[in-house]
Design a protein around this motif. Structure first.
Motif, PDB file in Angstrom:
ATOM      1  N   MET A 125       0.806  -1.213   0.000  1.00  0.00           N
ATOM      2  CA  MET A 125       0.000   0.000   0.000  1.00  0.00           C
ATOM      3  C   MET A 125       0.843   1.270   0.000  1.00  0.00           C
ATOM      4  SD  MET A 125      -2.818  -1.470  -0.249  1.00  0.00           S
ATOM      5  CE  MET A 125      -3.850  -0.024  -0.232  1.00  0.00           C
ATOM      6  N   GLU A 126       2.155   1.128  -0.021  1.00  0.00           N
ATOM      7  CA  GLU A 126       3.068   2.260  -0.135  1.00  0.00           C
ATOM      8  C   GLU A 126       4.401   1.738  -0.657  1.00  0.00           C
ATOM      9  OE1 GLU A 126       3.985   4.030   3.593  1.00  0.00           O
ATOM     10  OE2 GLU A 126       4.270   2.114   4.610  1.00  0.00           O
ATOM     11  N   PRO A 127       5.225   2.598  -1.245  1.00  0.00           N
ATOM     12  CA  PRO A 127       6.528   2.127  -1.726  1.00  0.00           C
ATOM     13  C   PRO A 127       7.349   1.543  -0.578  1.00  0.00           C
ATOM     14  CG  PRO A 127       6.031   4.305  -2.626  1.00  0.00           C
ATOM     15  CD  PRO A 127       5.002   4.030  -1.579  1.00  0.00           C
ATOM     16  N   MET A 128       7.769   0.301  -0.745  1.00  0.00           N
ATOM     17  CA  MET A 128       8.535  -0.397   0.285  1.00  0.00           C
ATOM     18  C   MET A 128       9.963  -0.621  -0.196  1.00  0.00           C
ATOM     19  SD  MET A 128       6.331  -0.809   2.713  1.00  0.00           S
ATOM     20  CE  MET A 128       7.163  -2.021   3.754  1.00  0.00           C
ATOM     21  N   ALA A 129      10.935  -0.216   0.619  1.00  0.00           N
ATOM     22  CA  ALA A 129      12.347  -0.332   0.251  1.00  0.00           C
ATOM     23  C   ALA A 129      12.929  -1.643   0.764  1.00  0.00           C
ATOM     24  CB  ALA A 129      13.129   0.845   0.821  1.00  0.00           C
ATOM     25  N   TYR A 130      13.628  -2.379  -0.111  1.00  0.00           N
ATOM     26  CA  TYR A 130      14.291  -3.629   0.258  1.00  0.00           C
ATOM     27  C   TYR A 130      15.739  -3.562  -0.219  1.00  0.00           C
ATOM     28  CZ  TYR A 130       9.571  -5.313   1.101  1.00  0.00           C
ATOM     29  OH  TYR A 130       8.293  -5.459   1.568  1.00  0.00           O
ATOM     30  N   VAL A 131      16.642  -3.442   0.735  1.00  0.00           N
ATOM     31  CA  VAL A 131      18.064  -3.329   0.420  1.00  0.00           C
ATOM     32  C   VAL A 131      18.596  -4.693  -0.001  1.00  0.00           C
ATOM     33  CG1 VAL A 131      20.347  -2.759   1.343  1.00  0.00           C
ATOM     34  CG2 VAL A 131      18.343  -1.406   2.020  1.00  0.00           C
ATOM     35  N   HIS A 132      19.433  -4.689  -1.037  1.00  0.00           N
ATOM     36  CA  HIS A 132      20.037  -5.944  -1.493  1.00  0.00           C
ATOM     37  C   HIS A 132      20.949  -6.485  -0.389  1.00  0.00           C
ATOM     38  CE1 HIS A 132      22.294  -8.822  -3.906  1.00  0.00           C
ATOM     39  NE2 HIS A 132      21.380  -8.685  -4.854  1.00  0.00           N
ATOM     40  N   PRO A 133      20.834  -7.772  -0.035  1.00  0.00           N
ATOM     41  CA  PRO A 133      21.604  -8.316   1.089  1.00  0.00           C
ATOM     42  C   PRO A 133      23.115  -8.339   0.869  1.00  0.00           C
ATOM     43  CG  PRO A 133      20.455 -10.067  -0.080  1.00  0.00           C
ATOM     44  CD  PRO A 133      19.946  -8.784  -0.632  1.00  0.00           C
ATOM     45  N   VAL A 134      23.556  -8.400  -0.386  1.00  0.00           N
ATOM     46  CA  VAL A 134      24.990  -8.471  -0.680  1.00  0.00           C
ATOM     47  C   VAL A 134      25.535  -7.118  -1.121  1.00  0.00           C
ATOM     48  CG1 VAL A 134      26.767  -9.603  -2.083  1.00  0.00           C
ATOM     49  CG2 VAL A 134      24.762 -10.895  -1.312  1.00  0.00           C
ATOM     50  N   HIS A 135      24.705  -6.348  -1.808  1.00  0.00           N
ATOM     51  CA  HIS A 135      25.125  -5.042  -2.320  1.00  0.00           C
ATOM     52  C   HIS A 135      24.217  -3.966  -1.722  1.00  0.00           C
ATOM     53  CE1 HIS A 135      27.714  -7.061  -5.222  1.00  0.00           C
ATOM     54  NE2 HIS A 135      26.707  -7.871  -5.461  1.00  0.00           N
ATOM     55  N   PRO A 136      24.561  -3.463  -0.539  1.00  0.00           N
ATOM     56  CA  PRO A 136      23.667  -2.520   0.152  1.00  0.00           C
ATOM     57  C   PRO A 136      23.488  -1.191  -0.566  1.00  0.00           C
ATOM     58  CG  PRO A 136      25.787  -2.710   1.285  1.00  0.00           C
ATOM     59  CD  PRO A 136      25.763  -3.780   0.243  1.00  0.00           C
ATOM     60  N   GLU A 137      24.321  -0.928  -1.601  1.00  0.00           N
ATOM     61  CA  GLU A 137      24.126   0.300  -2.364  1.00  0.00           C
ATOM     62  C   GLU A 137      22.887   0.215  -3.252  1.00  0.00           C
ATOM     63  OE1 GLU A 137      28.534  -0.898  -2.320  1.00  0.00           O
ATOM     64  OE2 GLU A 137      26.631  -1.784  -2.891  1.00  0.00           O
TER      65      GLU A 137
END
Length: 648
Positions: A66-78
Motif C-alpha cells: 500500500m506504499e513504496p517499500m524499500a528492500y536493500v540488497h543483502p549483498v550489495h547494500p548500495e
C-alpha cells in the motif's frame, strides 16, 4: 617524493575511488499492475528462494503493498529494490499514480506484467520516457502460459516463447522504444527462461550507472538532477516538429530547471557534451590468420579493401602487429586489426602478451570455418579480464553460393546448419552458451550483422554506446533512425547552451546566440549521417558510383563545407517564422525561467526548432543517399567483390 610516499598516495587514491563507489546508490523501482508478481520479483532479485524468508517482500493473493517499500540488497547494500503499489486500483488510480509515486526519485525501473500489454503499461512507459530513465519490461508467470498452451496439439515451446516475446516487443516499439528489453520469467524456477539474463542485464545497468556517476565533479554528487538526467537512451515521442514534441521537450526542460538554477543546468550540459565529444572506443578484431579480420575492419569503417586508409588484405598473412584504424570521420573510435593467432610469428601462448589485450573495450573473434581451440583460448582470456567478446563467422555468402549448386537447396537450412555447427564446436571446447553471428563482408544487412550490431550497442555503457552508434556504417534504414535518436536527445541542450552563452545578435530578432555552437552542431549532424565530402567519397568508392551521383541525392541540407555564420543566421530567421505561426502560446510560462537568456524563451525555441528541423532534413537526405547507393551495382563493384573473395 620517495617510493614509500608514492605508494601511500596510490593506496589513498584507490581507497578514495572505492569509497566514492560505495557512496553511489542505485534505486530500482518495481512497478506494474497488482497481482503481476512484483513482490515475488523483488525477492527473487535479492536471492531469496521463497517469499517466507525473513526480510522478504510480502506476497499475497490480494493487494498488500500500500506504499513504496524499500528492500536493500543483502549483498550489495548500495542497491535498493523499491516494491511499488500496483497501478490502476481504487487506491492508486492510474492518472494519479505517477505523481503519487514520485518517479523522479528512482534511477531505474522494471515494469512487471503477467499477461496482456495494458493501458497502464503504456502510461508507465510514457512517464518513464518523459523523465529520461531506462527500464526493463518483465513478463512473469510464463510457465503458467506455457502449461496452458500445451493443450494445443501443435504446441511448440520455442514458438510460444517467441510469440510472447514478439508481442511484448511490438507493443513497446509502438511506444517509441527502438530496442525494447523484454525478459520472460517464471518465479518458481529461476533457471528457466530469461531470469539469468535479467540478473546479468540489471547488474550491467548498476555498473554503468556507477561508472557514469563516479565521473561527476564532487560538488555535483548527490544532486538528484545528475542522477535523474544523465544521458540515457529513450526516444522522444513523435518524430515531427510539432506542438506535441515541443510540449514533451518543455516538460523535460521544466524538470531540469525545477531541480537546479539555469547556470547549474548549463554547467551540467557542458560537462555532458564534453564527455560525449571525448568518449573513446577501441574495438579489437582477432582470430586466426586468413579468416577475414582485415576485411571486417574495413567493413566496420564503411570502406573497401583497396582504399589508401584501409586495412591491408591478402592471400598471405599481412598483419604483423596490432594496427589501429581510426574511424575516417570520428578518429576517437578505433578498430584494431590484430595479427592472426596460431601462426609461426604469433604462437598462441605468446599471443596475448604480444597484442596487449588490456587496451581494448571489446573483441570480435573471427573465423571463416570451424572455431578452433585458439579461438576458445582467446575467449577464455577475454572473460578473465571481464570484457565482452563476440564470435563472428565470416564468408557465409561464399558458403551459401557453394550450397546453391545442390538439389533441394534452402538458404535458411544452410544458415542454420552453419550456426549449429559453430555452436556445437564451441560447446565442445567448453563454452556452454556461445553467441555466434554469421555475416557477409559485402552486404552488412545480410545474415546476422544487424543482430551483432544491436548486441554490441546494448552491452556498451552510455558514452561508448553513443560513439558506437554515431560511427556505425549506414547499412540499413534502422541505423539511420538510431543515429537520429542519438542526436535528438541533445537538441534542446545544444539550443539552451547556444542561447545562454549567446554572443551574436541575430539581425531583425530580439535575441543573441552563439552562432559557432550552432554551426558546429549542424556540421556534426551532417558527418554523423555521412553527408560530408569525405564520407560521400568513401561510399562512392565502395559502391562503384560517381560521387556526384550520391551528392545529387542531397536535397534538403547544405554541404558541411558551406555551413557558415551566414547560413546559420538565415536558418534561424526561417525557424523563428515557422515556430511563431503555431507555438507562441507554449512558451509563455518559460519567459521568467529563461529570463537570463537574451530574448528569453523565444531565443531557446527558435534555436531548438532550427536544430530539430535540420536533424529531420539530414535524416531524409541520408535515406536518399542510401537508396541511391543501393541501386544496381556497377561492373566495377562486381569485379572488386569477386577479386576480394579470391583474396580471402
Amino acid at each position: 617524493m620517495g617510493k614509500a610516499g608514492s605508494k601511500q598516495t596510490l593506496v589513498r587514491e584507490d581507497e578514495d575511488v572505492k569509497a566514492n563507489h560505495r557512496s553511489i546508490t542505485f534505486d530500482i523501482a518495481i512497478t506494474g499492475m497488482t497481482g503481476a508478481g512484483k513482490s515475488s520479483l523483488v525477492n527473487a532479485l535479492r536471492g531469496m528462494r521463497t517469499d517466507e524468508e525473513a526480510g522478504a517482500a510480502v506476497t499475497d493473493v490480494i493487494q498488500c503493498t500500500m506504499e513504496p517499500m524499500a528492500y536493500v540488497h543483502p549483498v550489495h547494500p548500495e542497491i535498493t529494490m523499491w516494491d511499488l503499489p500496483g497501478i490502476g486500483t481504487s487506491e492508486f488510480e492510474a492518472k494519479k499514480y505517477v505523481k503519487d509515486m514520485h518517479f523522479y526519485k528512482y534511477d531505474f525501473f522494471i515494469i512487471v506484467s503477467e499477461d496482456r500489454f495494458t493501458e497502464e503499461d503504456i502510461l508507465l512507459v510514457r512517464e518513464i520516457q518523459k523523465i529520461k530513465k531506462k527500464f526493463f519490461y518483465v513478463r512473469t508467470k510464463v510457465d503458467v502460459s506455457m502449461n496452458s498452451e500445451r493443450k494445443n496439439p501443435d504446441f511448440n515451446a520455442d514458438k510460444v516463447l517467441e510469440k510472447i516475446r514478439k508481442y511484448c516487443c511490438e507493443n513497446l516499439t509502438k511506444e517509441g522504444e527502438t530496442s525494447p528489453r523484454v525478459f520472460l520469467i517464471s518465479r518458481w524456477d529461476l533457471s528457466m527462461y530469461d531470469f539469468p539474463l535479467l540478473q546479468k542485464a540489471l547488474w550491467k545497468e548498476w555498473n554503468d550507472f556507477k561508472r557514469c556517476a563516479s565521473k561527476l565533479p564532487l560538488e555535483l554528487k548527490g544532486k538528484r538532477y545528475d542522477r535523474t538526467n544523465k544521458p540515457l537512451r529513450g526516444p522522444f515521442l513523435g518524430s515531427a516538429i510539432s506542438r506535441t514534441v515541443l510540449k514533451i521537450e518543455l516538460d523535460t526542460l521544466r524538470l531540469a530547471l525545477e531541480k537546479d538554477d539555469l547556470p547549474d543546468v548549463i554547467a551540467n550540459i557542458q560537462q555532458e557534451l564534453a564527455l560525449l565529444k571525448n568518449a573513446t572506443l577501441d574495438i579489437a578484431i582477432t582470430g586466426r590468420s586468413g579468416a577475414g579480420k582485415s576485411s571486417l575492419t574495413n567493413a566496420l569503417r564503411a570502406m573497401t579493401d583497396y582504399e589508401k586508409e584501409s586495412a591491408e588484405t591478402g592471400v598471405t598473412q599481412t598483419t604483423m602487429e596490432p594496427k589501429p584504424y581510426p574511424h575516417p570521420i570520428f578518429p576517437k573510435v578505433t578498430i584494431w586489426d590484430l595479427p592472426g593467432i596460431g601462426t609461426r610469428e604469433f604462437k598462441a601462448k605468446q599471443y596475448l602478451k604480444n597484442v596487449n589485450f588490456s587496451r581494448y573495450d571489446f573483441f570480435i573473434i573471427v573465423s571463416s570455418g570451424h572455431f578452433t581451440e585458439n579461438d576458445f583460448m582467446l575467449a577464455h582470456e577475454i572473460q578473465k579480464m571481464q570484457k565482452r567478446f563476440y564470435y563472428v563467422r565470416t564468408k557465409v555468402d561464399v558458403n551459401v553460393e557453394s550450397e546453391k549448386k545442390k538439389q533441394n537447396f534452402r538458404e535458411d537450412e544452410t544458415l542454420e546448419k552453419i550456426r549449429n555447427d559453430c555452436s556445437e564446436n564451441l560447446k565442445k571446447a567448453g563454452d556452454s552458451s556461445p553467441r555466434v553471428f554469421l555475416m557477409s563482408r559485402w552486404d552488412l544487412n545480410l545474415y546476422d550483422f544487424p543482430s551483432l550490431h544491436d548486441t554490441m550497442e546494448e552491452e556498451l555503457d552510455d558514452l561508448k554506446r553513443h560513439a558506437f552508434i554515431l560511427t556505425s556504417p549506414i547499412f540499413s534504414g534502422e541505423i539511420i533512425k538510431k543515429k537520429k535518436m542519438a542526436l535528438k536527445t541533445l537538441t534542446w541542450k545544444l539550443a539552451l547552451l547556444s542561447c545562454f552563452v549567446g554572443t551574436f545578435a541575430v539581425p531583425g530578432l530580439s535575441f543573441a546566440c552563439d552562432i559557432f555552437i550552432l554551426a558546429e552542431a549542424l556540421i556534426h549532424f551532417c558527418r554523423v549521417f555521412g553527408l560530408d565530402e569525405d564520407s560521400l567519397r568513401i561510399l562512392a568508392n565502395r559502391v562503384g558510383k560517381p560521387v556526384e551521383e550520391l551528392r545529387s541525392a542531397i536535397k534538403n541540407t547544405p554541404m558541411p563545407k558551406n555551413i557558415n555564420p551566414g547560413v546559420v543566421l538565415g536558418l534561424l530567421s526561417k525557424s523563428l517564422f515557422c515556430y511563431t505561426l503555431t507555438m507562441v502560446e507554449l512558451i509563455c510560462n518559460f519567459v521568467p525561467v529563461l529570463g537570463s537568456i537574451a530574448g528569453g524563451a523565444s531565443s531557446f525555441f527558435c534555436t531548438f526548432y532550427l536544430l530539430r528541423s535540420f536533424l529531420q532534413n539530414v535524416e531524409t537526405d541520408a535515406a536518399n543517399v542510401r537508396a541511391t547507393a543501393s541501386k544496381q551495382a556497377s561492373s566495377k563493384r562486381v569485379l572488386d567483390k569477386a577479386q576480394s573473395v579470391r583474396n580471402l
